[in-house]
Design a protein around this motif. Structure first.
Motif, PDB file in Angstrom:
ATOM      1  N   GLY A  37      12.614  -0.732  -8.896  1.00  0.00           N
ATOM      2  CA  GLY A  37      13.822  -0.442  -8.136  1.00  0.00           C
ATOM      3  C   GLY A  37      13.678  -0.757  -6.670  1.00  0.00           C
ATOM      4  O   GLY A  37      14.577  -1.349  -6.055  1.00  0.00           O
ATOM      5  N   VAL A  38      12.546  -0.383  -6.086  1.00  0.00           N
ATOM      6  CA  VAL A  38      12.338  -0.606  -4.659  1.00  0.00           C
ATOM      7  C   VAL A  38      12.225  -2.090  -4.341  1.00  0.00           C
ATOM      8  O   VAL A  38      12.857  -2.603  -3.400  1.00  0.00           O
ATOM      9  CB  VAL A  38      11.093   0.145  -4.177  1.00  0.00           C
ATOM     10  N   THR A  39      11.445  -2.822  -5.117  1.00  0.00           N
ATOM     11  CA  THR A  39      11.240  -4.241  -4.816  1.00  0.00           C
ATOM     12  C   THR A  39      12.466  -5.087  -5.085  1.00  0.00           C
ATOM     13  O   THR A  39      12.600  -6.192  -4.548  1.00  0.00           O
ATOM     14  CB  THR A  39      10.058  -4.805  -5.621  1.00  0.00           C
ATOM     15  N   ALA A  40      13.398  -4.577  -5.905  1.00  0.00           N
ATOM     16  CA  ALA A  40      14.633  -5.307  -6.131  1.00  0.00           C
ATOM     17  C   ALA A  40      15.433  -5.443  -4.836  1.00  0.00           C
ATOM     18  O   ALA A  40      16.217  -6.384  -4.679  1.00  0.00           O
ATOM     19  CB  ALA A  40      15.474  -4.601  -7.193  1.00  0.00           C
ATOM     20  N   TRP A  41      15.224  -4.494  -3.884  1.00  0.00           N
ATOM     21  CA  TRP A  41      15.968  -4.508  -2.631  1.00  0.00           C
ATOM     22  C   TRP A  41      15.070  -4.665  -1.412  1.00  0.00           C
ATOM     23  O   TRP A  41      15.560  -4.652  -0.278  1.00  0.00           O
ATOM     24  CB  TRP A  41      16.770  -3.217  -2.497  1.00  0.00           C
ATOM     25  N   LEU A  82      11.309   9.862   1.075  1.00  0.00           N
ATOM     26  CA  LEU A  82      11.613   9.604   2.480  1.00  0.00           C
ATOM     27  C   LEU A  82      10.761   8.459   3.019  1.00  0.00           C
ATOM     28  O   LEU A  82      11.257   7.614   3.785  1.00  0.00           O
ATOM     29  CB  LEU A  82      11.376  10.876   3.301  1.00  0.00           C
ATOM     30  N   VAL A  83       9.510   8.421   2.626  1.00  0.00           N
ATOM     31  CA  VAL A  83       8.633   7.314   3.031  1.00  0.00           C
ATOM     32  C   VAL A  83       9.198   5.983   2.550  1.00  0.00           C
ATOM     33  O   VAL A  83       9.235   4.989   3.305  1.00  0.00           O
ATOM     34  CB  VAL A  83       7.205   7.536   2.483  1.00  0.00           C
ATOM     35  N   LEU A  84       9.646   5.944   1.303  1.00  0.00           N
ATOM     36  CA  LEU A  84      10.239   4.711   0.777  1.00  0.00           C
ATOM     37  C   LEU A  84      11.521   4.352   1.532  1.00  0.00           C
ATOM     38  O   LEU A  84      11.788   3.177   1.798  1.00  0.00           O
ATOM     39  CB  LEU A  84      10.524   4.874  -0.711  1.00  0.00           C
ATOM     40  N   TRP A  85      12.313   5.352   1.863  1.00  0.00           N
ATOM     41  CA  TRP A  85      13.546   5.123   2.620  1.00  0.00           C
ATOM     42  C   TRP A  85      13.227   4.484   3.968  1.00  0.00           C
ATOM     43  O   TRP A  85      13.831   3.474   4.357  1.00  0.00           O
ATOM     44  CB  TRP A  85      14.262   6.457   2.805  1.00  0.00           C
ATOM     45  N   LEU A  86      12.275   5.071   4.695  1.00  0.00           N
ATOM     46  CA  LEU A  86      11.937   4.574   6.027  1.00  0.00           C
ATOM     47  C   LEU A  86      11.298   3.184   5.979  1.00  0.00           C
ATOM     48  O   LEU A  86      11.501   2.371   6.881  1.00  0.00           O
ATOM     49  CB  LEU A  86      10.988   5.559   6.722  1.00  0.00           C
ATOM     50  N   MET A  87      10.529   2.910   4.926  1.00  0.00           N
ATOM     51  CA  MET A  87       9.821   1.631   4.840  1.00  0.00           C
ATOM     52  C   MET A  87      10.703   0.518   4.297  1.00  0.00           C
ATOM     53  O   MET A  87      10.683  -0.609   4.795  1.00  0.00           O
ATOM     54  CB  MET A  87       8.587   1.798   3.946  1.00  0.00           C
ATOM     55  N   ALA A 125       0.827  -1.203   0.000  1.00  0.00           N
ATOM     56  CA  ALA A 125       0.000   0.000   0.000  1.00  0.00           C
ATOM     57  C   ALA A 125       0.864   1.258   0.000  1.00  0.00           C
ATOM     58  O   ALA A 125       0.597   2.208  -0.738  1.00  0.00           O
ATOM     59  CB  ALA A 125      -0.930  -0.007   1.212  1.00  0.00           C
ATOM     60  N   LEU A 126       1.924   1.278   0.810  1.00  0.00           N
ATOM     61  CA  LEU A 126       2.814   2.442   0.845  1.00  0.00           C
ATOM     62  C   LEU A 126       3.562   2.619  -0.475  1.00  0.00           C
ATOM     63  O   LEU A 126       3.755   3.741  -0.942  1.00  0.00           O
ATOM     64  CB  LEU A 126       3.804   2.306   1.998  1.00  0.00           C
ATOM     65  N   LEU A 127       3.982   1.513  -1.075  1.00  0.00           N
ATOM     66  CA  LEU A 127       4.665   1.601  -2.362  1.00  0.00           C
ATOM     67  C   LEU A 127       3.724   2.126  -3.439  1.00  0.00           C
ATOM     68  O   LEU A 127       4.136   2.899  -4.313  1.00  0.00           O
ATOM     69  CB  LEU A 127       5.213   0.230  -2.762  1.00  0.00           C
ATOM     70  N   LEU A 128       2.464   1.735  -3.376  1.00  0.00           N
ATOM     71  CA  LEU A 128       1.482   2.222  -4.341  1.00  0.00           C
ATOM     72  C   LEU A 128       1.273   3.724  -4.184  1.00  0.00           C
ATOM     73  O   LEU A 128       1.217   4.468  -5.176  1.00  0.00           O
ATOM     74  CB  LEU A 128       0.160   1.476  -4.152  1.00  0.00           C
ATOM     75  N   ILE A 129       1.190   4.201  -2.933  1.00  0.00           N
ATOM     76  CA  ILE A 129       1.013   5.634  -2.693  1.00  0.00           C
ATOM     77  C   ILE A 129       2.207   6.422  -3.218  1.00  0.00           C
ATOM     78  O   ILE A 129       2.056   7.400  -3.966  1.00  0.00           O
ATOM     79  CB  ILE A 129       0.822   5.893  -1.186  1.00  0.00           C
ATOM     80  N   ALA A 158      16.958   0.453  -1.348  1.00  0.00           N
ATOM     81  CA  ALA A 158      15.748   0.343  -2.156  1.00  0.00           C
ATOM     82  C   ALA A 158      15.321   1.709  -2.686  1.00  0.00           C
ATOM     83  O   ALA A 158      14.938   1.845  -3.852  1.00  0.00           O
ATOM     84  CB  ALA A 158      14.621  -0.277  -1.328  1.00  0.00           C
ATOM     85  N   MET A 159      15.398   2.726  -1.826  1.00  0.00           N
ATOM     86  CA  MET A 159      15.027   4.068  -2.246  1.00  0.00           C
ATOM     87  C   MET A 159      15.948   4.570  -3.360  1.00  0.00           C
ATOM     88  O   MET A 159      15.486   5.123  -4.356  1.00  0.00           O
ATOM     89  CB  MET A 159      15.068   5.023  -1.047  1.00  0.00           C
ATOM     90  N   VAL A 160      17.253   4.367  -3.195  1.00  0.00           N
ATOM     91  CA  VAL A 160      18.212   4.833  -4.197  1.00  0.00           C
ATOM     92  C   VAL A 160      17.993   4.126  -5.527  1.00  0.00           C
ATOM     93  O   VAL A 160      17.998   4.759  -6.592  1.00  0.00           O
ATOM     94  CB  VAL A 160      19.656   4.613  -3.698  1.00  0.00           C
ATOM     95  N   TRP A 161      17.785   2.820  -5.485  1.00  0.00           N
ATOM     96  CA  TRP A 161      17.569   2.089  -6.733  1.00  0.00           C
ATOM     97  C   TRP A 161      16.259   2.500  -7.399  1.00  0.00           C
ATOM     98  O   TRP A 161      16.183   2.587  -8.628  1.00  0.00           O
ATOM     99  CB  TRP A 161      17.587   0.586  -6.485  1.00  0.00           C
ATOM    100  N   GLY A 162      15.236   2.776  -6.614  1.00  0.00           N
ATOM    101  CA  GLY A 162      13.991   3.280  -7.192  1.00  0.00           C
ATOM    102  C   GLY A 162      14.191   4.617  -7.870  1.00  0.00           C
ATOM    103  O   GLY A 162      13.673   4.856  -8.967  1.00  0.00           O
ATOM    104  N   PHE A 163      14.968   5.505  -7.220  1.00  0.00           N
ATOM    105  CA  PHE A 163      15.242   6.819  -7.789  1.00  0.00           C
ATOM    106  C   PHE A 163      16.056   6.699  -9.076  1.00  0.00           C
ATOM    107  O   PHE A 163      15.724   7.310 -10.103  1.00  0.00           O
ATOM    108  CB  PHE A 163      15.992   7.683  -6.773  1.00  0.00           C
ATOM    109  N   VAL A 164      17.137   5.926  -9.029  1.00  0.00           N
ATOM    110  CA  VAL A 164      18.021   5.792 -10.191  1.00  0.00           C
ATOM    111  C   VAL A 164      17.273   5.198 -11.379  1.00  0.00           C
ATOM    112  O   VAL A 164      17.349   5.714 -12.509  1.00  0.00           O
ATOM    113  CB  VAL A 164      19.251   4.935  -9.840  1.00  0.00           C
ATOM    114  N   LEU A 165      16.540   4.126 -11.141  1.00  0.00           N
ATOM    115  CA  LEU A 165      15.841   3.469 -12.240  1.00  0.00           C
ATOM    116  C   LEU A 165      14.757   4.373 -12.825  1.00  0.00           C
ATOM    117  O   LEU A 165      14.585   4.432 -14.056  1.00  0.00           O
ATOM    118  CB  LEU A 165      15.228   2.153 -11.758  1.00  0.00           C
ATOM    119  N   SER A 166      14.046   5.099 -11.981  1.00  0.00           N
ATOM    120  CA  SER A 166      13.005   5.995 -12.495  1.00  0.00           C
ATOM    121  C   SER A 166      13.610   7.121 -13.323  1.00  0.00           C
ATOM    122  O   SER A 166      13.045   7.522 -14.349  1.00  0.00           O
ATOM    123  CB  SER A 166      12.172   6.566 -11.345  1.00  0.00           C
ATOM    124  N   MET A 167      14.766   7.644 -12.903  1.00  0.00           N
ATOM    125  CA  MET A 167      15.419   8.701 -13.670  1.00  0.00           C
ATOM    126  C   MET A 167      15.929   8.185 -15.013  1.00  0.00           C
ATOM    127  O   MET A 167      15.818   8.868 -16.036  1.00  0.00           O
ATOM    128  CB  MET A 167      16.578   9.295 -12.863  1.00  0.00           C
TER     129      MET A 167
END
Length: 252
Positions: free
Chosen positions: A247-251, A192-197, A139-143, A202-211
């Motif tokens: 990116g997030v789910t990879a980690w 930040l929410v992704l980082w904390l969760m 749910a948090l990842l979807l948000i 996971a947050m960095v890989w989500g950011f890099v892949l999205s960019m």
């Protein structure tokens, strides 16, 4: 002032979703431009609708069923607005031999082979990725994913010319510096929410892949069209949301 900002936010809701808003909202080109700053927040709102449905449904049914219901809720909330843009982009960029032909195909309301394949792949990946997580995490990842996908549209608007000289129904000509700051701060909260969760990796890989996805997609439509269209914004939203999830789910 507060009332006007609330109306501008509702204008962004009206522009990006099919959620009910007051019919007497003020409207002008200036207010439309100012509403861009709320795009990530509106995306997070749509994600919250899907997240609530996902978490509640997971208490009753298996996770795959809950995920399907949550995605159905987000699609109903937006009227498949962004997915339609992705499908049109896939058909136009995949089937058009020239920029003019690509634009002509993108104006066609029918979905072709490229568009159908793009929708199947992106929706299938979202189902698989969200279904691999616990209900609360999904749910948090979807948000966050929905909100950050709309930030991709803000990035395109900020740094890319509009392709159609006469404008279009869904074209937003620019984003103001203060509007970009508000949108960026909203996106930072979601990161930040992704980082904390999920953790920093996971947050960095989500950011890099999205960019990376945003830069590649922007380069593609810039090369073929010379700028963006409303369909390109929809495609950027869906693809970057998916990239964040990958990116997030990879980690995770």
């Amino acid at each position: 002032m507060v009332r006007l900002e609330w109306q501008i936010f509702l204008l962004a809701v009206q522009f990006l979703t099919r959620l009910p808003v007051p019919r007497d909202l003020p409207f002008s080109d200036d207010l439309t431009i100012r509403a861009v700053k709320y795009y990530p927040l509106v995306g997070a709102l749509v994600g919250a609708i899907g997240g609530v449905v996902l978490w509640a449904a997971a208490q009753i049914w298996p996770m795959p069923v809950a995920v399907v219901l949550s995605l159905a809720a987000t699609l109903l909330a937006t009227g498949c607005f962004h997915e339609d843009g992705l499908a049109d982009c896939a058909d136009g960029l995949g089937g058009g031999s020239t920029g003019e032909r690509a634009m002509e195909i993108m104006r066609d309301s029918r979905v072709g082979t490229y568009g159908a394949a793009a929708l199947i792949v992106t929706l299938g990946l979202k189902l698989a990725l969200l279904g691999s997580l616990a209900p609360g995490a999904a749910a948090l990842l979807l948000i966050a994913g929905q909100g950050l996908g709309r930030m991709a549209a803000v990035q395109v608007i900020r740094g890319t010319p509009y392709a159609r000289a006469q404008g279009g129904k869904f074209a937003v000509p620019r984003v103001t510096p203060d509007g970009y700051l508000v949108a960026t701060l909203t996106a930072l909260v979601l990161w930040l929410v992704l980082w904390l969760m999920f953790g920093v990796a996971a947050m960095v890989w989500g950011f890099v892949l999205s960019m990376v996805v945003l830069l590649v997609f922007r380069g593609l439509f810039m090369k073929r069209l010379g700028g963006y269209t409303g369909d390109c914004l929809g495609g950027a939203v869906v693809l970057c949301e998916l990239a964040v999830m990958l990116g997030v789910t990879a980690w995770a």
